[in-house]
Design a protein around this motif. Sequence first.
Motif, PDB file in Angstrom:
ATOM      1  N   ALA A  41      16.230  31.382  74.578  1.00 13.63           N
ATOM      2  CA  ALA A  41      15.531  32.173  73.565  1.00 13.63           C
ATOM      3  C   ALA A  41      14.486  31.320  72.864  1.00 13.63           C
ATOM      4  O   ALA A  41      14.829  30.312  72.241  1.00 13.63           O
ATOM      5  CB  ALA A  41      16.524  32.725  72.552  1.00 13.63           C
ATOM      6  N   PRO A  42      13.209  31.687  72.951  1.00 11.24           N
ATOM      7  CA  PRO A  42      12.193  30.928  72.207  1.00 11.24           C
ATOM      8  C   PRO A  42      12.371  31.116  70.707  1.00 11.24           C
ATOM      9  O   PRO A  42      12.741  32.205  70.245  1.00 11.24           O
ATOM     10  CB  PRO A  42      10.867  31.522  72.685  1.00 11.24           C
ATOM     11  N   GLN A 160      -4.681  45.124  64.537  1.00  9.40           N
ATOM     12  CA  GLN A 160      -4.848  45.038  65.991  1.00  9.40           C
ATOM     13  C   GLN A 160      -4.971  43.587  66.444  1.00  9.40           C
ATOM     14  O   GLN A 160      -4.374  43.183  67.453  1.00  9.40           O
ATOM     15  CB  GLN A 160      -6.073  45.843  66.419  1.00  9.40           C
ATOM     16  N   ALA A 161      -5.747  42.808  65.705  1.00 11.97           N
ATOM     17  CA  ALA A 161      -5.906  41.396  66.063  1.00 11.97           C
ATOM     18  C   ALA A 161      -4.581  40.651  65.933  1.00 11.97           C
ATOM     19  O   ALA A 161      -4.265  39.792  66.770  1.00 11.97           O
ATOM     20  CB  ALA A 161      -6.970  40.752  65.171  1.00 11.97           C
ATOM     21  N   TYR A 162      -3.811  40.967  64.896  1.00  5.78           N
ATOM     22  CA  TYR A 162      -2.546  40.270  64.685  1.00  5.78           C
ATOM     23  C   TYR A 162      -1.542  40.598  65.789  1.00  5.78           C
ATOM     24  O   TYR A 162      -0.846  39.704  66.279  1.00  5.78           O
ATOM     25  CB  TYR A 162      -1.965  40.637  63.325  1.00  5.78           C
ATOM     26  N   ILE A 163      -1.467  41.856  66.193  1.00  6.41           N
ATOM     27  CA  ILE A 163      -0.572  42.229  67.293  1.00  6.41           C
ATOM     28  C   ILE A 163      -0.965  41.488  68.571  1.00  6.41           C
ATOM     29  O   ILE A 163      -0.110  41.001  69.322  1.00  6.41           O
ATOM     30  CB  ILE A 163      -0.587  43.748  67.523  1.00  6.41           C
ATOM     31  N   SER A 164      -2.264  41.366  68.813  1.00 11.71           N
ATOM     32  CA  SER A 164      -2.731  40.624  69.993  1.00 11.71           C
ATOM     33  C   SER A 164      -2.376  39.147  69.883  1.00 11.71           C
ATOM     34  O   SER A 164      -2.006  38.502  70.879  1.00 11.71           O
ATOM     35  CB  SER A 164      -4.251  40.784  70.150  1.00 11.71           C
ATOM     36  N   TYR A 165      -2.495  38.593  68.678  1.00 15.37           N
ATOM     37  CA  TYR A 165      -2.097  37.200  68.454  1.00 15.37           C
ATOM     38  C   TYR A 165      -0.607  37.006  68.755  1.00 15.37           C
ATOM     39  O   TYR A 165      -0.209  36.047  69.441  1.00 15.37           O
ATOM     40  CB  TYR A 165      -2.413  36.793  67.017  1.00 15.37           C
ATOM     41  N   LEU A 166       0.233  37.909  68.251  1.00 18.01           N
ATOM     42  CA  LEU A 166       1.672  37.821  68.515  1.00 18.01           C
ATOM     43  C   LEU A 166       1.958  37.929  70.019  1.00 18.01           C
ATOM     44  O   LEU A 166       2.823  37.226  70.546  1.00 18.01           O
ATOM     45  CB  LEU A 166       2.415  38.919  67.762  1.00 18.01           C
ATOM     46  N   THR A 172       5.813  39.703  71.507  1.00 21.87           N
ATOM     47  CA  THR A 172       6.012  41.114  71.813  1.00 21.87           C
ATOM     48  C   THR A 172       6.875  41.347  73.046  1.00 21.87           C
ATOM     49  O   THR A 172       7.383  42.459  73.235  1.00 21.87           O
ATOM     50  CB  THR A 172       4.654  41.815  72.016  1.00 21.87           C
ATOM     51  N   GLU A 173       7.070  40.336  73.880  1.00 22.14           N
ATOM     52  CA  GLU A 173       7.866  40.529  75.092  1.00 22.14           C
ATOM     53  C   GLU A 173       9.350  40.214  74.892  1.00 22.14           C
ATOM     54  O   GLU A 173      10.157  40.404  75.805  1.00 22.14           O
ATOM     55  CB  GLU A 173       7.314  39.676  76.227  1.00 22.14           C
ATOM     56  N   GLN A 174       9.723  39.776  73.708  1.00 20.33           N
ATOM     57  CA  GLN A 174      11.116  39.438  73.444  1.00 20.33           C
ATOM     58  C   GLN A 174      11.925  40.693  73.092  1.00 20.33           C
ATOM     59  O   GLN A 174      11.460  41.540  72.337  1.00 20.33           O
ATOM     60  CB  GLN A 174      11.218  38.438  72.285  1.00 20.33           C
ATOM     61  N   ASP A 175      13.136  40.791  73.643  1.00 19.88           N
ATOM     62  CA  ASP A 175      14.034  41.885  73.265  1.00 19.88           C
ATOM     63  C   ASP A 175      14.557  41.672  71.846  1.00 19.88           C
ATOM     64  O   ASP A 175      14.697  42.618  71.075  1.00 19.88           O
ATOM     65  CB  ASP A 175      15.207  41.980  74.241  1.00 19.88           C
ATOM     66  N   LYS A 176      14.863  40.430  71.537  1.00 18.60           N
ATOM     67  CA  LYS A 176      15.295  40.057  70.185  1.00 18.60           C
ATOM     68  C   LYS A 176      14.506  38.837  69.757  1.00 18.60           C
ATOM     69  O   LYS A 176      14.410  37.854  70.503  1.00 18.60           O
ATOM     70  CB  LYS A 176      16.789  39.754  70.136  1.00 18.60           C
ATOM     71  N   ASP A 197       9.136  46.963  65.809  1.00 19.57           N
ATOM     72  CA  ASP A 197      10.258  47.782  66.283  1.00 19.57           C
ATOM     73  C   ASP A 197      11.193  46.981  67.178  1.00 19.57           C
ATOM     74  O   ASP A 197      11.485  47.353  68.310  1.00 19.57           O
ATOM     75  CB  ASP A 197       9.745  49.022  67.035  1.00 19.57           C
ATOM     76  N   LYS A 198      11.659  45.834  66.637  1.00 16.84           N
ATOM     77  CA  LYS A 198      12.512  44.939  67.408  1.00 16.84           C
ATOM     78  C   LYS A 198      13.736  44.493  66.617  1.00 16.84           C
ATOM     79  O   LYS A 198      13.706  44.440  65.380  1.00 16.84           O
ATOM     80  CB  LYS A 198      11.728  43.688  67.833  1.00 16.84           C
ATOM     81  N   ASP A 199      14.794  44.155  67.341  1.00 15.89           N
ATOM     82  CA  ASP A 199      15.929  43.465  66.744  1.00 15.89           C
ATOM     83  C   ASP A 199      15.497  42.041  66.414  1.00 15.89           C
ATOM     84  O   ASP A 199      14.673  41.443  67.127  1.00 15.89           O
ATOM     85  CB  ASP A 199      17.121  43.425  67.705  1.00 15.89           C
TER      86      ASP A 199
END
Length: 355
Positions: A41-42, A160-166, A172-176, A197-199
């Motif tokens: 887990a990162p 939008q820029a912040y979501i792209s940064y994450l 964004t690819e992590q389940d948790k 919308d993540k755990d």
Amino acid sequence: MANVTESRVHEARFTSFGTTFMGPLLSFFSQSLTNNVPDKAPLYFLAREGYWLEQAFQHHLSGANIQRESHYLLVSRAFLFKIMCNDSRSYAYSLKSSFSGAFYDLIRTRFLLSDAQIKHIFDEELTQELVYLPEDKKKIVAILEEHATRIEDIISPSKQAYISYLKSIGVTEQDKLHLVDLGYSGTIQSLLGILLDKDTHGHYLISSNPGEHVIENHNATMQGYLKENVKIGDGYLPLDRSMFLESLLTAPFGQFRGIRFNTFDSSHFDFYYGRKVASQRYFHELEQVMNGALSFCQHAAKHDISFTTDELETMLASYLGKANMVPHAVRHIFDIDDDVTGNGTVNALQFFGLA
């Protein structure tokens, strides 16, 4: 030659202070993370404190000859308040702290909106109205909801820029999401969980609100490694005087306030920060302090040196509870800004009578 000698003496004092004060704390926290977070887990280290916490973690891993993925993640409460200003799920956090003054000042300081943005969204008469929190929370929520469309127009580019940064650092690819911060109540963790919308699982030195929580239909675990179930004012010194730690655990820039796609290359980002406090203006001296702490983390891991919670609390009590424990040469870097709560810049040593 005298100037060179004096400079080396000062540097040695900074480094020595970092080794003896911050070294054990960062070593304890890094070891706790290594022992409690799944190997694959990162870890994402949050806010200004995360700048040094992440480096300490990697120095610990280096000393222990372990490889783990970690990232420093740019974020601040106020920035999240801003890009979620039209999301009613965030109001439990952004409108929680007390406030008294003009609506304009609330929007400017709490949500980081500029004068031009505020004038674009709200009528001038409305901005001059006096509001009080928590008494006027429902009224303020109603105003924000009424102006949701205009707010969306203003915050959308940053969001939008912040979501792209994450996305660029794998968030964004992590389940948790495994998030790391100094503490304490998990506000940033909660907001990131809502935004994405993540755990989430928050790993803290001190957690005021530990355990399993359900926040907007997602699980949020909050775990403290030094202490849990304590709040400011309970008499637990490392928390009551956490400002002391925060003034050293800071990145070289001010509060994270904004992000945009780079004008010439949309795969890159431009970041915007608030004013610098003393520890950031004299960052070259703070680096000397933290170099001592980081070296100690690596040394402790290499030689299997560890600290119990009792030992660390005893050490912290000396520095946080006794005057003149901090060398005179280091004292000027103990400023911290607290704009979200309206306190401006505060010197931790002076605030607690330790100078």
